[in-house]
Design a protein around this motif. Structure first.
Motif, PDB file in Angstrom:
ATOM      1  N   UNK A 184       0.794  -1.297   0.090  1.00  0.00           N
ATOM      2  CA  UNK A 184      -0.039   0.137  -0.106  1.00  0.00           C
ATOM      3  C   UNK A 184       0.849   1.364   0.015  1.00  0.00           C
ATOM      4  N   UNK A 185       2.166   0.944   0.109  1.00  0.00           N
ATOM      5  CA  UNK A 185       3.017   2.381   0.078  1.00  0.00           C
ATOM      6  C   UNK A 185       2.656   3.284  -1.038  1.00  0.00           C
ATOM      7  N   UNK A 186       2.129   4.367  -0.798  1.00  0.00           N
ATOM      8  CA  UNK A 186       1.841   5.346  -1.660  1.00  0.00           C
ATOM      9  C   UNK A 186       2.811   5.731  -2.710  1.00  0.00           C
ATOM     10  N   UNK A 187       4.125   5.784  -2.313  1.00  0.00           N
ATOM     11  CA  UNK A 187       4.993   6.179  -3.184  1.00  0.00           C
ATOM     12  C   UNK A 187       5.422   5.155  -4.312  1.00  0.00           C
ATOM     13  N   UNK A 188       5.207   3.982  -3.764  1.00  0.00           N
ATOM     14  CA  UNK A 188       5.430   2.745  -4.597  1.00  0.00           C
ATOM     15  C   UNK A 188       4.428   2.716  -5.756  1.00  0.00           C
TER      16      UNK A 188
END
Ligand SMILES: NC(=O)c1ccc[n+]([C@@H]2O[C@H](COP(=O)([O-])OP(=O)(O)OC[C@H]3O[C@@H](n4cnc5c(N)ncnc54)[C@H](OP(=O)(O)O)[C@@H]3O)[C@@H](O)[C@H]2O)c1
Length: 216
Positions: A34-38
């Motif tokens: 869920x990492x937004x940057x990823x």
């Protein structure tokens, strides 16, 4: 081809982008899907990259790439599920780097064993090919060194067909070809080149350098 990448760091992203840009369907496995940057990065890549768990990526891939810190490599394979890797080519990019005494790193295994061999033992039914571990991540895809048109990728592994597959991939990424160092036990020496690569980088003041085998 469907490709699974285990690891979302510099190497995982660089190789995922390389495969996706060559038309392969990539699943990137991480502990933080869920990492937004990823998520933002995946949306910006040319081609198709989806993000999930390492088990998702291992299941998806007809070919799988292991690109996590060396000290977590075997645990990540366990989390991915050895059965999901049976019969598949597994490209091992990891290095057993030990930074406990600071820079430059040493190795936590070497000379009489290697991380490549530990990985092959952990997933005996996978066809492990050590590759890309001697190269800085920016140079893994579309490598460029001024005055050096012929860059070759060092590889090692027990399965000739798997090494042929990795050679085709390397060529599609812009390498002239591969240099086959031998069976998976040759990982001992490919891994040992990496602390040397760091030391040489300090000496020549660049970290975009690439090993070249000069011959007449
Ligand atoms: N950077 C280079 O230029 C380069 C070149 C050749 C080889 N390598 C090798 O490639 C591997 C990855 O390097 P990198 O530069 O991409 O590293 P990085 O950017 O620091 O990313 C580290 C990766 O390792 C995973 N990881 C770290 N600790 C973990 C743990 N305890 N359990 C599970 N996963 C863990 C992370 O997983 P998450 O995705 O879950 O966070 C992340 O994907 C290393 O073995 C390195 O030696 C690096």
């Amino acid at each position: 081809m469907k490709v699974g990448i285990l690891g979302s760091g510099d190497v995982g992203k660089r190789l995922a982008g390389g495969f996706a840009s060559r038309g392969h369907e990539v699943s990137l496995g991480t502990r933080s899907p869920q990492n937004p940057e990823l998520v933002k990065w995946a949306a910006s890549v040319k081609g198709k990259v989806t993000i999930g768990s390492v088990a998702d990526a291992a299941r998806h891939g007809e070919l799988v790439v292991l690109a996590v810190h060396g000290d977590s490599a075997v645990a990540v394979l366990e989390a991915a599920g050895a059965a999901q890797l049976a019969g598949k080519v597994l490209i091992d990019v990891t290095n057993p780097l030990d930074f406990s005494k600071g820079m430059p790193p040493t190795l936590f295994v070497g000379t009489t064993d290697s991380l490549g061999e530990q990985i092959q033992r952990a997933v005996p039914s996978a066809k492990v090919v050590k590759a890309f571990n001697t190269v800085g991540s920016p140079q893994m895809v579309d490598p460029r060194v001024k005055g050096q048109p012929r860059l070759e990728l060092l590889i090692a592994g027990n399965d000739a067909g798997a090494k042929q597959k990795v050679t085709e991939i390397a060529k599609s990424f812009g390498w002239a070809g591969t240099l086959d160092a031998g069976g998976i036990e040759a990982s001992r020496w490919l891994e040992a080149m990496v602390p040397l690569w760091v030391r040489v980088g300090s000496a020549v003041q660049t970290f975009s350098h690439v090993w070249v085998v000069a011959r007449d």
